[in-house]
Design an enzyme around this catalytic site. Structure first.
Site, PDB file in Angstrom:
ATOM      1  N   ASN A 179      -9.729  16.434   2.802  1.00 11.13           N
ATOM      2  CA  ASN A 179      -9.135  16.675   4.129  1.00 11.13           C
ATOM      3  C   ASN A 179      -7.987  17.665   4.036  1.00 11.13           C
ATOM      4  O   ASN A 179      -6.874  17.410   4.472  1.00 11.13           O
ATOM      5  CB  ASN A 179      -8.694  15.365   4.791  1.00 11.13           C
ATOM      6  CG  ASN A 179      -7.622  14.636   3.996  1.00 11.13           C
ATOM      7  OD1 ASN A 179      -7.530  14.802   2.789  1.00 11.13           O
ATOM      8  ND2 ASN A 179      -6.811  13.854   4.680  1.00 11.13           N
TER       9      ASN A 179
ATOM     10  N   ASP B  34     -12.751  11.314   4.374  1.00 13.86           N
ATOM     11  CA  ASP B  34     -11.579  10.443   4.380  1.00 13.86           C
ATOM     12  C   ASP B  34     -10.423  11.000   5.205  1.00 13.86           C
ATOM     13  O   ASP B  34     -10.219  12.201   5.320  1.00 13.86           O
ATOM     14  CB  ASP B  34     -11.071  10.203   2.957  1.00 13.86           C
ATOM     15  CG  ASP B  34      -9.866   9.275   2.951  1.00 13.86           C
ATOM     16  OD1 ASP B  34     -10.043   8.111   3.310  1.00 13.86           O
ATOM     17  OD2 ASP B  34      -8.748   9.736   2.637  1.00 13.86           O
TER      18      ASP B  34
ATOM     19  N   HIS C   1       3.706  13.336   2.349  1.00 15.70           N
ATOM     20  CA  HIS C   1       3.969  14.006   3.618  1.00 15.70           C
ATOM     21  C   HIS C   1       5.323  14.692   3.556  1.00 15.70           C
ATOM     22  O   HIS C   1       6.239  14.208   2.885  1.00 15.70           O
ATOM     23  CB  HIS C   1       3.986  13.008   4.783  1.00 15.70           C
ATOM     24  CG  HIS C   1       2.625  12.535   5.167  1.00 15.70           C
ATOM     25  ND1 HIS C   1       1.688  13.352   5.775  1.00 15.70           N
ATOM     26  CD2 HIS C   1       2.027  11.334   5.018  1.00 15.70           C
ATOM     27  CE1 HIS C   1       0.580  12.656   5.978  1.00 15.70           C
ATOM     28  NE2 HIS C   1       0.747  11.431   5.526  1.00 15.70           N
TER      29      HIS C   1
ATOM     30  N   HIS D 232     -10.148   2.173  -0.140  1.00 19.27           N
ATOM     31  CA  HIS D 232      -8.975   1.469   0.396  1.00 19.27           C
ATOM     32  C   HIS D 232      -9.319   0.290   1.323  1.00 19.27           C
ATOM     33  O   HIS D 232      -8.830   0.194   2.433  1.00 19.27           O
ATOM     34  CB  HIS D 232      -7.953   2.412   1.045  1.00 19.27           C
ATOM     35  CG  HIS D 232      -8.437   3.331   2.125  1.00 19.27           C
ATOM     36  ND1 HIS D 232      -9.157   2.913   3.205  1.00 19.27           N
ATOM     37  CD2 HIS D 232      -8.273   4.668   2.281  1.00 19.27           C
ATOM     38  CE1 HIS D 232      -9.408   3.940   3.986  1.00 19.27           C
ATOM     39  NE2 HIS D 232      -8.906   5.016   3.455  1.00 19.27           N
TER      40      HIS D 232
ATOM     41  N   ASP E 207      -4.674   6.268  -3.047  1.00 20.79           N
ATOM     42  CA  ASP E 207      -4.591   6.882  -1.715  1.00 20.79           C
ATOM     43  C   ASP E 207      -3.248   7.604  -1.562  1.00 20.79           C
ATOM     44  O   ASP E 207      -2.594   7.548  -0.520  1.00 20.79           O
ATOM     45  CB  ASP E 207      -4.787   5.850  -0.601  1.00 20.79           C
ATOM     46  CG  ASP E 207      -5.060   6.515   0.756  1.00 20.79           C
ATOM     47  OD1 ASP E 207      -5.164   7.772   0.813  1.00 20.79           O
ATOM     48  OD2 ASP E 207      -5.158   5.782   1.762  1.00 20.79           O
TER      49      ASP E 207
ATOM     50  N   HIS F  93      -4.530  12.651  -2.185  1.00 26.73           N
ATOM     51  CA  HIS F  93      -4.446  13.815  -1.291  1.00 26.73           C
ATOM     52  C   HIS F  93      -3.418  14.778  -1.868  1.00 26.73           C
ATOM     53  O   HIS F  93      -2.234  14.466  -1.894  1.00 26.73           O
ATOM     54  CB  HIS F  93      -4.024  13.380   0.111  1.00 26.73           C
ATOM     55  CG  HIS F  93      -4.984  12.413   0.739  1.00 26.73           C
ATOM     56  ND1 HIS F  93      -6.080  12.810   1.466  1.00 26.73           N
ATOM     57  CD2 HIS F  93      -5.022  11.054   0.708  1.00 26.73           C
ATOM     58  CE1 HIS F  93      -6.761  11.735   1.889  1.00 26.73           C
ATOM     59  NE2 HIS F  93      -6.132  10.654   1.440  1.00 26.73           N
TER      60      HIS F  93
END
Lengths: 355, 188, 483
Positions: free
Chosen positions: C114, C173, C363, C258, C359, C82
């Protein structure tokens, strides 16, 4: 012999001497003053308390009960200390209990009720705690709907944090007041070997979890009982044991749980359990698991009846049981103040101590 | 640790008897007189004083125990909270003459705390103070009415009172403290 | 052992990231090349970005060279990362994400859709590609498009247009493809386009409000349970539908990402044996970390198993060394038991799991420095993946060759011809290589991470396998600073 005067000077620091002190146990039943010292800066859960430390809390609570019996139940021990009650969940009784306890020790109390709106406004828990600390809080009493929130608070806050209930996880002062209440009513002043039944919504109960730690540490034979949907995971915990060693029993067999019990503690059943499909109805719960006079009769004749409150009378506990002669529910409330005074007092001396 | 004995068991016994006479003499009798020992070693000394008075006056004085922990002014200076010993005053102090009994008078802060604590229980007519050892260095305007022995000391010294009921023997020793660091926690 | 790592850029000066690698000779290293099935002492030469020579050393020349020093392998492929751009640039950007990938030894990264807005039509992809080009980093960026418009789980996204634009698969995802019927249609339609559905298997009805793997740890910590069955039943659903669809649409393909439980891997094992076109990956954190990290234990999954393969009790062992409720271990799917982690490792060994995918879920601090129950899910993991996998190798849980295969040829096989670069040490091709030193550890610190996401539970830990050099498409993607 202690040679360091800093250690030796106030001999009270050393706990009980070799000879029994004739009045040491004033208000404290038959228990002599414990030798253990308090080494915790925060009270996040009872899981870290050793049997000796529990003993010290019980002993200190007894002295607080003596203060509560005075005409003016106030001592200056925490004069000038800022105690802030930060409650993210409504709980009048716990908040008031902490407030009274702090005031009895002459602390300056600030109550903060953080509504959900301040969370959605984006003010983080960390921001809030920093602000409260800057406003003079030296002890923070926190209630939060999220399990573990007090650990985040403890990481941030420079003073002592007391967990007043976090999510489903822990409610240490409740467990301590429960232990104290049991000890003051059980013959011999001890829960060791006593059968204690915690009945109801165990899955969602921080009271049950904390009590499992303190009661098994004190040698009680603990049973948790409820419908299987509200007992999920506890069978496995019972098999593994608390702290990997201290076994307890988890069962949905109410008759087996109540048989010869010394203490029966009913837990609150909340309506949202029906909405989430865990229970068919409150009526059915009351019929199958409610603590009624007839069911209580299968426990020991002098079994104590307890409830952490607030009660749904007629659901988890019958009104005549709640108000009956075996009920010590109002004692729990009174002892709550004494226990919280004891914790505030003990933590006040623990600056610089480890967790 | 090398200690210097300043009172033997016999000297302590005599001092207790002398003080017991002084108390009665000063009060002109035993009516309205109560003894309150300060936890911990003041308590057995108070009991001995009461026993001595019972022997020579044939009067049984009430004896209480006072825990001053919550009234200390140095709680936040201590590394550990003192273990609370408990207060037991099985009588009403209002209108009585209270003789506070402690082992050592040092800074006076314990006595100050004891007077605060006592006032929570009522309004005594008078408060007097009896100590086994007065070692000087009082930091408050407090003096003892009855003293077993005056012992000039330096702040680096440690006065160690041992009482049979607690320590297994009666003796008072002076130890030279190993570390000369001032002891903030001391209140005796 | 002598190591001669001498990299020079075309300018003749010491390297700069993005520059073509003019001249590199690595002599007396340990080469691991699952593509050719070889592993052993060797040398490589890169000239003007091209892998000019791969020489396997034998006999006297090979003496003193073993697998404990400098390793050379093909650059890694991450099937699942991501990079947060567009929309969440405070957590990561394409540029920082690619730099993090290069630091981790990855030369190809497949980004997940996403983002905000979701990558559900080609213009978003174009934007991401522009950001990659602007970064100057040579790491190849591939993308998964969204299955449903806006990832809302209702209507199909612009699958055909996305395929034309070059996505390598479709995924919602962050969430599963919600309804069975939408999943069925998406699987068929994507199959028509020759692309897989990459599903995040989770039965949302079982995980509402869930915080931690359902089990002893969650019970003790009072965290809402996340049942293993929520993954296994979603996997079973996906496989049942795949079996149905593949009869009509031979091109239909499913990749499950995952996977974290023994039961779901067992489903895949059976499906593969039955010949279904399914592949799957496991993450470094699910194979090496366990739910006991939530309670404050900090040992690898294999250390948490006893000799009989039964999870040990961290309380009884005194393994708790950190405070509980660390939000850096909050991830979806949750960290599972040591038995599940062992199943992830076993799946790599027996080929049930095709790849290790990171994965990577960076953040911003504000989304993690909150109560556990309110914290965002995800671990910033692309830079620590190699170290974690090597820890498993060091512990004897994986062979080095299997580990490298799971990072190179395994994911290459999942991508098939949608990944144009080769995944082996082939002479004459543009160089995609990673050079790392197994004997050197590096400490995971916020500063050491190129990612903006500092949300790693491994902070403060020393990991084996310091990456010395990453070369992607013949250009320098990462080079370790001189000590």
């Amino acid at each position: 012999m202690i040679t360091d005067p800093a250690l030796a000077a106030p001999d009270e620091l050393l706990g009980a001497g070799p000879a029994a002190d004739p009045v040491a146990a004033a208000g404290g039943g038959d228990n002599p003053a414990p030798a253990g010292l308090w080494r915790h800066r925060h009270l996040l859960d009872v899981d870290v308390l050793t049997a000796d430390e529990l003993e010290l809390v019980m002993h200190t609570t007894a002295t607080m009960s003596e203060i509560l019996a005075r005409p003016i139940p106030r001592v200056p021990a925490l004069r000038g200390w800022g105690v802030t009650n930060l409650f993210y969940e409504a709980s009048t009784r716990t908040r008031v209990s902490f407030e009274v306890a702090a005031k009895n020790l002459s602390a300056d109390v600030v109550n903060v009720t953080a509504s959900a709106s301040s969370v959605t406004k984006g003010e983080s828990l960390i921001d809030t705690i920093r602000t409260l600390e800057a406003l003079g809080a030296r002890m923070l009493v926190i209630r939060h709907a999220t399990s573990g929130a007090p650990w985040l608070a403890a990481e941030t806050f420079g003073g002592s944090v007391i967990n007043a209930g976090d999510g489903l996880h822990a409610h240490p002062t409740q467990a301590l007041l429960d232990l104290y209440t049991m000890r003051t009513h059980l013959p011999g002043g001890s829960v060791a070997g006593r059968k204690v039944v915690i009945l109801g919504d165990v899955l969602h109960s921080r009271v049950a979890r904390s009590n499992l730690w303190s009661l098994t540490a004190s040698g009680a034979d603990v049973w948790v009982c409820g419908p299987v949907t509200l007992l999920r995971g506890f069978e496995a915990w019972a098999a593994a044991g608390v702290a990997g060693t201290r076994q307890f029993t988890a069962t949905s067999d109410l008759a087996a749980a109540l048989r010869d019990a010394d203490v029966v503690m009913a837990l609150r059943i909340q309506r949202e359990r029906m909405a989430s499909g865990l229970l068919p109805s409150l009526r059915e719960y009351a019929a199958r698991f409610g603590l009624t006079r007839a069911r209580l009769a299968t426990a020991r004749p002098d079994a104590l009846v307890m409830h952490p409150g607030p009660m749904n009378e007629g659901v988890e506990i019958a009104p005549d049981v709640a108000a009956g002669t075996q009920s010590v529910i109002t004692d729990q409330v009174a002892n709550g103040v004494a226990v919280r005074m004891a914790i505030l007092y003990l933590l006040a001396g623990a600056r610089g101590a480890g967790e | 640790m090398s200690g210097r004995r300043i009172m033997t068991a016999e000297e302590i016994r005599r001092a207790v008897i002398r003080i017991s006479h002084e108390i009665v003499e000063k009060h002109a009798g035993t009516d309205g007189l109560v003894l309150v020992g300060i936890q911990r070693r003041g308590v057995p000394i108070a009991r001995r004083l009461a026993e001595a008075i019972r022997e020579h006056e044939a009067a049984a004085l009430p004896v209480g125990a006072l825990d001053i922990t919550f009234y200390r002014d140095d709680l936040s200076m201590l590394a550990q909270q003192p273990v609370v010993k408990g207060t037991d005053l099985p009588f009403d102090v209002t209108g009585t003459t209270v003789v506070l009994v402690d082992d050592v008078l040092y800074t006076g802060r314990t006595i100050r705390a004891a007077m605060d604590a006592l006032m929570e229980y009522g309004r005594p007519r008078a408060i007097r103070l009896a100590v086994l050892v007065d070692r000087g260095h009082c930091e408050l305007p407090i003096r003892a009415d009855h003293v077993g022995k005056n012992v000039p000391t330096s702040r680096e010294e440690l006065v160690r009172v041992r009482i049979e009921e607690i320590d297994g023997e009666d003796a008072v020793d002076i130890d030279r403290a190993v570390a000369a660091e001032p002891v903030a926690a001391r209140t005796t | 052992m002598t190591i001669d790592v001498d990299a020079r850029t075309s300018g003749g000066a010491r390297s700069s990231v993005g520059a073509r690698l003019a001249d590199l000779e690595i002599s007396r290293a340990w080469l691991v090349d699952p593509a050719s099935g070889r592993e052993g002492p060797g040398e490589i030469v890169v000239t003007d970005g091209v892998l000019e020579a791969v020489t396997w050393l034998e006999g006297v020349e090979a003496e003193g060279i073993d697998a404990s020093g400098v390793i050379v392998a093909a650059g890694f492929i991450d099937l699942h990362a991501h990079l947060r751009e567009p929309g969440n640039e405070d957590a990561e950007t394409v540029a920082t994400g690619l730099a993090a990938a290069a630091h981790g030894g990855f030369t190809t990264v497949c980004v997940m859709p996403n983002t905000t807005p979701a990558l559900d039509e080609p213009s978003v992809l174009a934007r991401i590609r522009d950001a990659a080009a602007a970064s100057g980093l040579p790491v190849a960026l591939l993308a998964h498009g969204a299955v449903s418009a806006g990832r809302a789980g209702e209507q199909l996204a612009a699958l055909g247009e996305l395929a034309d634009a070059g996505v390598v698969g479709f995924s919602d995802d962050g969430a599963p493809v919600g309804s069975a019927s939408l999943f069925r249609n998406a699987l068929a339609y994507a199959g028509m386009l020759g692309l897989p559905i990459v599903d995040h298997p989770e039965d949302a009805a079982l995980t509402e409000g869930a915080e931690a793997n359902e089990g002893l740890i969650a019970t003790i910590l009072g965290l809402r349970g996340w049942p293993r069955a929520a993954e296994a039943d979603a996997v079973a659903r996906d496989l049942a539908i795949l079996a149905d669809v593949v009869g009509d649409v031979p091109g239909a393909r499913l990749h499950l990402t995952h996977l974290s439980t023994a039961a779901s891997l067992a489903h895949v094992r059976l499906a593969k044996a039955a010949g279904l076109p399914v592949t799957c990956d496991v993450t470094p954190h699910h194979l090496a970390l366990t739910e006991e990290w939530l309670a404050g234990a900090r040992r690898w999954s294999w250390e948490a198993l006893d000799d009989d393969g039964v999870a040990r009790d961290h309380w009884r062992d005194g393994a708790i060394t950190a405070p509980p409720f660390d939000t850096s271990v909050r991830v979806n799917p949750p960290l599972r038991s040591a038995v599940d982690a062992a199943a992830c490792l076993a799946a790599l060994v027996d080929g049930t799991a095709d790849a290790i995918a990171t994965d990577h879920a960076p953040h911003a601090e504000v989304d993690k420095a909150v109560e556990f129950g309110l914290a965002a899910n995800g671990i910033s993991g692309i830079e620590t993946a190699l170290g974690v996998v090597l820890a498993a190798v060091d512990a004897g849980r994986l062979s080095l060759a299997t580990a490298i295969a799971a990072l190179t040829t395994g994911p290459a096989r999942v991508l098939g011809d949608r990944e144009p670069s080769t995944r082996g040490l082939f002479e004459g091709e543009s160089a995609n290589v990673v050079v790392f030193d197994r004997s050197a550890t590096w400490r995971v610190t916020p500063d050491a991470l190129a990612s903006k996401g500092k949300n790693s539970p491994l902070l403060g830990r020393d990991l084996p396998g310091r990456v010395l050099l990453t070369v992607a498409g013949g250009r320098i993607a990462y080079e370790a600073a001189d000590d």
